[in-house]
Write an enzyme that holds these catalytic residues in place. Structure first.
Site, PDB file in Angstrom:
ATOM      1  N   GLY A 290       0.801  -1.216   0.000  1.00 51.51           N
ATOM      2  CA  GLY A 290       0.000   0.000   0.000  1.00 51.51           C
ATOM      3  C   GLY A 290       0.835   1.268   0.000  1.00 51.51           C
ATOM      4  N   SER A 291       0.368   2.273   0.742  1.00 53.81           N
ATOM      5  CA  SER A 291       0.980   3.602   0.688  1.00 53.81           C
ATOM      6  C   SER A 291       2.389   3.676   1.258  1.00 53.81           C
ATOM      7  CB  SER A 291       0.085   4.604   1.417  1.00 53.81           C
ATOM      8  OG  SER A 291      -1.144   4.758   0.743  1.00 53.81           O
ATOM      9  N   THR A 292       2.863   2.621   1.919  1.00 54.45           N
ATOM     10  CA  THR A 292       4.246   2.641   2.390  1.00 54.45           C
ATOM     11  C   THR A 292       5.232   2.632   1.225  1.00 54.45           C
ATOM     12  OG1 THR A 292       4.258   0.214   2.594  1.00 54.45           O
ATOM     13  CG2 THR A 292       3.688   1.481   4.562  1.00 54.45           C
ATOM     14  N   MET A 293       4.745   2.381  -0.001  1.00 48.06           N
ATOM     15  CA  MET A 293       5.610   2.417  -1.186  1.00 48.06           C
ATOM     16  C   MET A 293       5.760   3.829  -1.766  1.00 48.06           C
ATOM     17  SD  MET A 293       6.943  -0.523  -2.013  1.00 48.06           S
ATOM     18  CE  MET A 293       7.257  -0.564  -0.247  1.00 48.06           C
ATOM     19  N   SER A 347      -1.244  11.322   1.652  1.00 54.61           N
ATOM     20  CA  SER A 347      -1.285   9.979   1.068  1.00 54.61           C
ATOM     21  C   SER A 347      -2.203   9.941  -0.149  1.00 54.61           C
ATOM     22  CB  SER A 347      -1.744   8.955   2.110  1.00 54.61           C
ATOM     23  OG  SER A 347      -1.361   7.645   1.721  1.00 54.61           O
TER      24      SER A 347
END
Length: 581
Positions: A290-293, A347
């Site tokens: 997810g958004s950790t990328m 995000s």
């Protein structure tokens, strides 16, 4: 009449001669065997009475980086029986059963069923005192063997890292399996004399000394392991989640300082252990991050030189249509236009996708691959997964967009912390290790240092900005990080499971000199929400705070000291007399 003493004297002489030859042959054979070829009889005698029994080797000690024991071997007694021999002493079976703590009928039935055999185990892993109390009964056909049993002082806290051994002291999980040859040692041999019933007559000599296994010092710090285990367990319970994982890593050395999972198990008592609890989820479970990328995709954008942090992107109205596919921003952004830092703070999937369209999917893929995603970590840990980082011959818009904000690829928690460690280490990646390292590792510059430092500052704002992930803040320290919320893919079919999410947070600190990276993964939280900033960020805050204090890291975000003039001018507290306590 004249008698010669026999009717046929030549026959008498012949028989006497043959007997004399026979006696001479026997004497010659005796002399040959006893004097000339005496080793033959000695060998035959030894073959019937001389035995070699193994001397168990002491398995090597496993410790944490500070020498705290994680796995030790203790002497135990294993009792075995010769059922064929025991058939002659059935009257002693009830007493033996009571000493073993077994039902007399069950033991008798077992011995009767195995009556034709000469070896069965009665019980394994008794303490030397318990074994001696049984052997003191002197039950015919009951014997003891000296062995070692593995004991794990930290229990379930280090279970997934250390693993365990089987009854024969061979590694079966974790480090015990991965480094079995190093830890096992080499058994010795003792020469003894036994009678035909197998009873020990004489201990002759040690023909081969046992060689103990070697000590293994892991990279983990037991203090941090306890801290991470406690906070992860509390988070699982508070959010009524299915499972979770956490990894703490030293970004300078590549050492894994803690690796914990929930649910876990007690390796000292595996009778009620469930197979699902044995999984080291941090290295086995793969998921879409997810958004950790987004910070990694942002690094790719800055590296191209086409973008800088102050550049603006139009994200209105919070959706982006690509054919039949609609990209949406989960939360409402600050406004219709965001700079690159704002894209990370809010995000924004729309903003990240538009940046990705400009630089192309190949640029993002190249940076993700460079920081270790889709790559084998080289730990040699049993069951470790590589994940999946797709590389397309032609990058279409949908594939480029989904990759940029963390879908369409799969990673492990260990790979994710490794990638963030590269950003924290000014763009330099070092090999991962679960062993204590005294030598500086070889680092590779995979992201330009200027770009890495820029992303560090952007991720610090993700936490410290007024719209940032305030639950991840650490008192007295500046830290950086990014939350993520990923839908869980359906097993066995395409698409996603309804109302099933993973809550993620990845970050590092302190920002004065980033040293520690932490990843938190909470699987299927079901109480109070599921966003990474709500569920996983508080866990990161507590564990990072404890880590920095345990490692004696100087605070870099203390309030300014009060000037001395103000201290001197402060009014004194009046003394109150006559009051009651």
């Amino acid at each position: 009449m004249k008698l010669d003493g026999a009717l046929f004297p030549w026959r008498f002489r012949l028989m006497v001669g043959l007997l004399l030859l026979l006696v001479a042959g026997i004497v010659a054979q005796i002399v040959y065997l006893q004097v000339i070829n005496r080793d033959f009889l000695i060998g035959q005698g030894d073959a019937r009475s001389m035995r070699h029994i193994p001397i168990p080797a002491h398995r090597g000690l496993i410790t944490d980086r500070n020498g705290e024991p994680l796995a030790v071997s203790t002497p135990v007694t294993t009792l075995w029986a010769n059922p064929k021999e025991m058939q002659l002493s059935k009257d002693k079976w009830p007493e033996l059963a009571r000493a073993l703590g077994q039902e007399p009928k069950a033991l008798a039935a077992r011995l009767e069923a195995q009556a034709s055999k000469e070896f069965i185990y009665l019980v394994r892993g008794l303490t030397p005192e318990q074994g001696a109390s049984v052997l003191d009964l002197k039950t015919p056909g009951v014997y003891g063997i000296e062995e070692f049993r593995r004991f794990y002082p930290a229990g379930d806290v280090t279970a997934h890292m250390v693993g365990f051994t089987d009854l024969d002291d061979h590694g079966r999980e974790g480090v015990e399996l991965a480094y079995d040859e190093w830890l096992a040692g080499v058994p010795g041999k003792r020469q003894v004399i036994k009678d035909r019933r197998g009873r020990l007559i004489k201990d002759v000599q040690v023909t081969k000394n046992a060689k103990a296994g070697k000590t293994l010092a892991l990279s983990i710090d037991l203090r941090l392991q306890y801290l991470a285990s406690r906070e992860l367990r509390n988070a699982i319970n508070e959010n009524e989640a299915k499972a979770g994982s956490m990894v703490i890593m030293d970004v300078k050395t590549g050492e894994v300082l803690a690796m914990v999972n929930q649910p876990t198990y007690n390796p000292n008592n595996r009778r009620t252990m469930l197979p699902a609890a044995m999984r080291n989820r941090a290295i086995i479970d793969v998921f879409e991050p997810g958004s950790t990328m987004k910070p990694i995709s942002m690094s790719a954008a800055l590296e191209t030189g086409r973008w800088k942090p102050t550049d603006k992107v139009d994200v209105y109205p919070g959706t982006l249509q690509i054919g039949r596919y609609t990209i949406k921003d989960v939360t409402k952004t600050e406004g219709p236009v965001l700079d690159l830092t704002g894209i990370l703070i809010n995000s924004s999937n729309v903003g990240m996708s538009k940046v990705a369209f400009d630089i192309g999917g190949e640029s993002i893929y190249r940076v993700m691959s460079a920081v270790g995603l889709g790559q084998y970590t080289g730990l040699g840990f049993p069951g470790e997964r590589v994940g999946n980082l797709p590389n397309h011959r032609e990058w279409r818009k949908a594939e480029t967009a989904t990759l940029s904000y963390g879908y369409g690829l799969s990673v492990t928690a260990l790979q994710l912390v490794h990638a963030y460690a590269a950003i924290a280490n000014n763009g330099r990646i070092v090999p991962l290790t679960i062993l204590k390292s005294d030598q500086p590792p070889t680092a590779a510059q995979v992201i330009p240092e200027k770009v890495a430092k820029t992303v560090q500052g952007m991720l610090q704002q993700v936490i410290e900005d007024t719209r940032g992930v305030y639950r991840a803040r650490v008192p007295s320290y500046h830290v950086a990080g990014k939350s993520g919320t990923a839908r869980k893919a359906t097993i066995g079919s395409r698409g996603y499971t309804e109302n099933a999410y993973r809550s993620l947070f990845a970050g590092f600190g302190p920002m004065s000199d980033p040293r520690y990276a932490i990843v938190v993964v909470i699987d299927e939280p079901s109480k109070g929400g599921y966003y990474g900033g709500l569920v996983s960020a508080p866990v990161f805050s507590k564990v990072m705070s404890g880590t920095l204090r345990l490692m004696n890291v100087q605070p870099d975000n203390l309030p300014p000291p009060v000037p001395q003039q103000q201290v001197n001018a402060a009014p004194a507290t009046p003394l109150i007399k006559g009051g009651r306590g």
